[in-house]
Write an enzyme that holds these catalytic residues in place. Structure first.
Site, mmCIF file in Angstrom:
data_model
loop_
_atom_site.group_PDB
_atom_site.id
_atom_site.type_symbol
_atom_site.label_atom_id
_atom_site.label_comp_id
_atom_site.label_asym_id
_atom_site.label_seq_id
_atom_site.Cartn_x
_atom_site.Cartn_y
_atom_site.Cartn_z
ATOM 1 N N ILE A 205 0.944 -1.329 0.385
ATOM 2 C CA ILE A 205 -0.156 -0.126 0.245
ATOM 3 C C ILE A 205 0.656 1.185 -0.474
ATOM 4 C CG2 ILE A 205 -1.808 1.055 0.768
ATOM 5 C CD1 ILE A 205 -3.561 -1.917 0.455
ATOM 6 N N LYS A 239 7.506 0.672 15.159
ATOM 7 C CA LYS A 239 6.579 2.718 15.650
ATOM 8 C C LYS A 239 7.379 3.119 16.209
ATOM 9 C CE LYS A 239 2.659 -0.302 15.761
ATOM 10 N NZ LYS A 239 1.625 -1.280 16.824
ATOM 11 N N ARG A 294 -2.186 -9.692 22.609
ATOM 12 C CA ARG A 294 -1.215 -9.011 24.051
ATOM 13 C C ARG A 294 -1.088 -7.366 23.894
ATOM 14 N NH1 ARG A 294 3.109 -5.682 21.380
ATOM 15 N NH2 ARG A 294 3.103 -6.908 19.287
ATOM 16 N N ARG A 340 8.355 7.544 21.452
ATOM 17 C CA ARG A 340 9.453 6.130 21.856
ATOM 18 C C ARG A 340 10.621 6.275 22.245
ATOM 19 N NH1 ARG A 340 7.694 -0.114 19.905
ATOM 20 N NH2 ARG A 340 5.435 0.952 19.890
#
Ligand code: ADP
Ligand code: ADP
Ligand code: MG
Length: 451
Positions: A205, A239, A294, A340
Site C-alpha cells: 500500500i 513504531k 497482548r 519512544r
C-alpha cells in the site's frame, strides 16, 4: 478481594515495571525474573521478590519456558504476566502454564496460535467480513509459485513472514526480478527468526497510515473497543510515535473502523486486551493487517484518553471477572501522544548500547514509562527502547505543545539516542498538521536528524 495473590512477570524493562505498578496498586505480590545482564535493573528491586533465570542471551533466560515455569512453581505464583515480546505470543508457553495450573494472563494457546499466524488471521477476518490487504491466503512454498501469484496480484508487493513481528521479516518487492532475488532469503530469515518459514504476498500500500484499535474482551463474550491509536511514524516498519485520536479519521470513518475491529474479535472467541492493526490507503480504504494478542507497547496512549488501567483489566479478565462496563461508558477524552526514546544511532537506526551516565526527566510534566534509571546499562541483548514519554492534553495542539516542552527538558547522556529526532518531529509541519504517513520518517530523515 484481589484478582491474584502473586503474579510472576516474565519480562524486563519498562513493561515489567509497568505491570509491577498495577500489581502494587491492587495489593498483589510480584515475582520479577531477570537475566545475569539485568541483575541491577530497576524491575528487579521493585518487585516483591526476584529470581535470576540465566545468562544474558534471551534464549537462555527470558525465553526459557521451563525455567520460567519452574520459578513460578517455586515461588507459588498463581499467575504469569508475559508483557510484550519474549513469551507473550508463544502458545507452547501458555500450554505449559495450563498444565501446571498457573493462570496465563492472556488469551488461550489456540487463539494465540491462530492470530500469531498472519495468514490464519487473514482467513478468520475475512470470515467475519473484515477486509484484509489484498493478497494470498496460503503459504508460498516455492519461488515459482510466488511468481505466479505475484503476476495475478500485480506489483509492488510485500513478501511477508506469516509469523513475523517487530517489523522483522517483510520485504518490499517492486518486480519479478526482485521477488526472485529475495524469496529464498526472506524465507530463511523467517525460519531463523520465528522458527517458521511460511511466507505470503500482500499488495504494497502506497503512503499508508497505520491505525489500530484497542480491544478488550472478557470470558463472558463481552467485546469492547477503547478507540484507535495512530501509529504512522515508523522506522524499519516499527513504531516510534503514537497518538490518539488519529488526526486522519472523521467520525464516520472512525465508527466504521471500530465496528470492524469489534466484529473481527467477536469471530475468534477472544479474551484479554488485544490490538487489531489496520492499514489505510490514500483513498481512506482500510484493511486488516494483523492482530497482536497482548498488551501493546503504546497502550499508555489509550490509558491517557480513556482513564483506564489496561494492566488491571488484563488481571481482571484473567481472573474470569466480567468487564462490567458498557461501550457507552468509555470515552475518548482529549488527546494523547507517546514518543519512544531509543538507544540508537539517529542516522542508521541501529541500536547503540552503553551505560546511561545521566538521566533527568521532568517527572511532573508527563508520564514516563522507563526501563532504565541513571547509571543503568543498555545492553545489546534486548530491545534498545529506553522508555516512553506520554502526554495528555485537552486538544492535539495542547498535547503537542506539552510534548515539545517536555522533550526539551529531558537530559540523557552516555548512549546515542533518538531524542533530537523526536524533538524535530514534534516541530515538523507535516507532523503538526497531522498529514503524515508511514513514509514520513524515512523520507524526512535527513533534515530531522540534523543538529
Ligand atoms: P508493538 O507491536 O506493541 O507496537 P513492537 O513491534 O515495537 O511493539 O514490538 C514490541 C516488542 O516485542 C519488541 O521488543 C519486539 O522486538 C518484540 N516482538 C514483537 N513481535 C514479535 C515476534 N513475533 N517475535 C519476537 N519478538 C517480537
Ligand atoms: P509486524 O508483525 O512486524 O508488526 P505488520 O504486518 O503489523 O508487521 O506491519 C508492520 C508495518 O509494516 C506496518 O505498520 C506498515 O507500516 C508496514 N506494512 C506492513 N504491511 C504493509 C503493506 N502491505 N503495505 C505497506 N506497508 C505495510
Ligand atoms: Mg504489527
Amino acid at each position: 478481594m484481589s484478582y491474584f495473590r502473586k503474579v510472576l512477570i516474565a519480562n524486563r524493562g519498562e513493561i515489567a515495571r509497568r505491570i509491577i505498578r498495577t500489581c502494587k496498586k491492587l495489593g498483589i505480590d510480584t515475582v520479577a525474573v531477570y537475566s545475569e545482564a539485568d541483575a541491577e535493573a530497576p524491575h528487579v528491586s521493585e518487585a516483591t521478590e526476584a529470581v535470576c533465570i540465566g545468562p544474558a542471551q534471551a534464549k537462555k533466560s527470558y525465553l526459557n519456558v521451563e525455567k520460567v515455569i519452574q520459578v513460578a512453581k517455586k515461588t507459588n505464583a498463581d499467575a504469569i504476566h508475559p508483557g510484550y515480546g519474549f513469551l507473550s505470543e508463544n502458545p507452547e508457553f501458555v500450554r505449559r502454564c495450563e498444565e501446571e495450573n498457573i493462570v496465563f494472563i492472556g488469551p488461550s494457546a489456540e487463539t494465540i496460535r491462530l492470530m500469531g499466524s498472519k495468514l490464519e488471521a487473514r482467513v478468520q477476518m475475512q470470515k467475519a467480513g473484515v477486509k484484509v490487504v489484498p493478497g494470498t491466503d496460503r503459504s508460498l512454498d516455492s519461488v515459482e509459485e510466488a511468481v505466479l501469484v505475484a503476476n495475478e496480484l500485480g506489483y509492488p508487493l510485500m513478501l511477508k513472514a506469516s509469523a513475523g513481528g517487530g517489523g522483522i521479516g517483510m520485504q518490499l518487492v517492486h518486480d519479478q526480478e526482485e521477488l526472485i532475488k529475495v524469496f529464498d532469503g526472506t524465507k530463511q530469515k523467517a525460519n531463523s527468526f520465528f522458527n517458521d518459514g511460511t511466507v505470503f504476498l500482500e499488495k504494497w500500500i502506497l503512503n499508508p497510515r497505520h491505525i489500530e484499535v484497542q480491544i478488550v474482551a472478557d470470558t463472558y463474550g463481552n467485546v469492547l473497543h477503547l478507540f484507535e491509536r495512530e501509529c504512522s511514524v515508523q522506522r524499519r516498519n516499527q513504531k516510534v510515535i503514537e497518538e490518539s485520536p488519529s488526526p486522519f479519521l472523521d467520525d464516520a470513518l472512525r465508527k466504521e473502523l471500530l465496528e470492524a475491529a469489534v466484529r473481527g474479535v467477536e469471530q475468534i472467541n477472544y479474551t484479554n486486551v488485544g490490538t487489531m492493526e489496520f492499514i489505510f490507503d490514500e483513498n481512506k480504504n482500510f484493511y486488516f493487517l494483523e492482530m497482536n494478542t497482548r498488551l501493546q507497547v503504546e497502550h499508555p496512549v489509550t490509558e491517557e484518553i480513556t482513564g483506564l488501567d489496561l494492566v488491571e483489566w488484563q488481571l481482571k479478565i484473567a481472573a474470569k471477572k466480567p468487564l462490567a462496563v458498557t461501550q457507552e461508558e468509555i470515552n475518548q477524552t482529549g488527546h494523547a501522544i507517546e514518543c519512544r526514546l531509543y538507544a540508537e544511532d539517529p542516522y542508521t537506526f541501529f541500536p547503540s548500547p552503553g551505560v546511561i551516565s545521566s538521566l533527568e526527566l521532568p517527572e511532573n510534566e508527563a508520564r514516563f514509562d522507563f526501563g532504565y534509571i541513571n547509571g543503568s546499562a543498555v545492553t545489546p541483548f534486548y530491545d534498545p527502547m529506553i522508555g516512553k514519554i506520554i502526554v495528555h492534553g485537552i486538544s492535539r495542539d495542547h498535547a503537542l505543545a506539552k510534548m515539545q516542552k517536555v522533550l526539551e527538558e529531558i537530559d540523557i547522556h552516555g548512549v546515542k539516542t533518538n531524542l533530537l529526532l523526536l524533538k524535530k518531529i514534534m516541530r515538523n509541519d507535516q507532523f503538526m498538521d497531522g498529514s503524515y504517513t508511514t513514509a514520513f520518517l524515512e523520507k524526512n530523515k535527513g533534515q530531522l536528524v540534523k543538529e
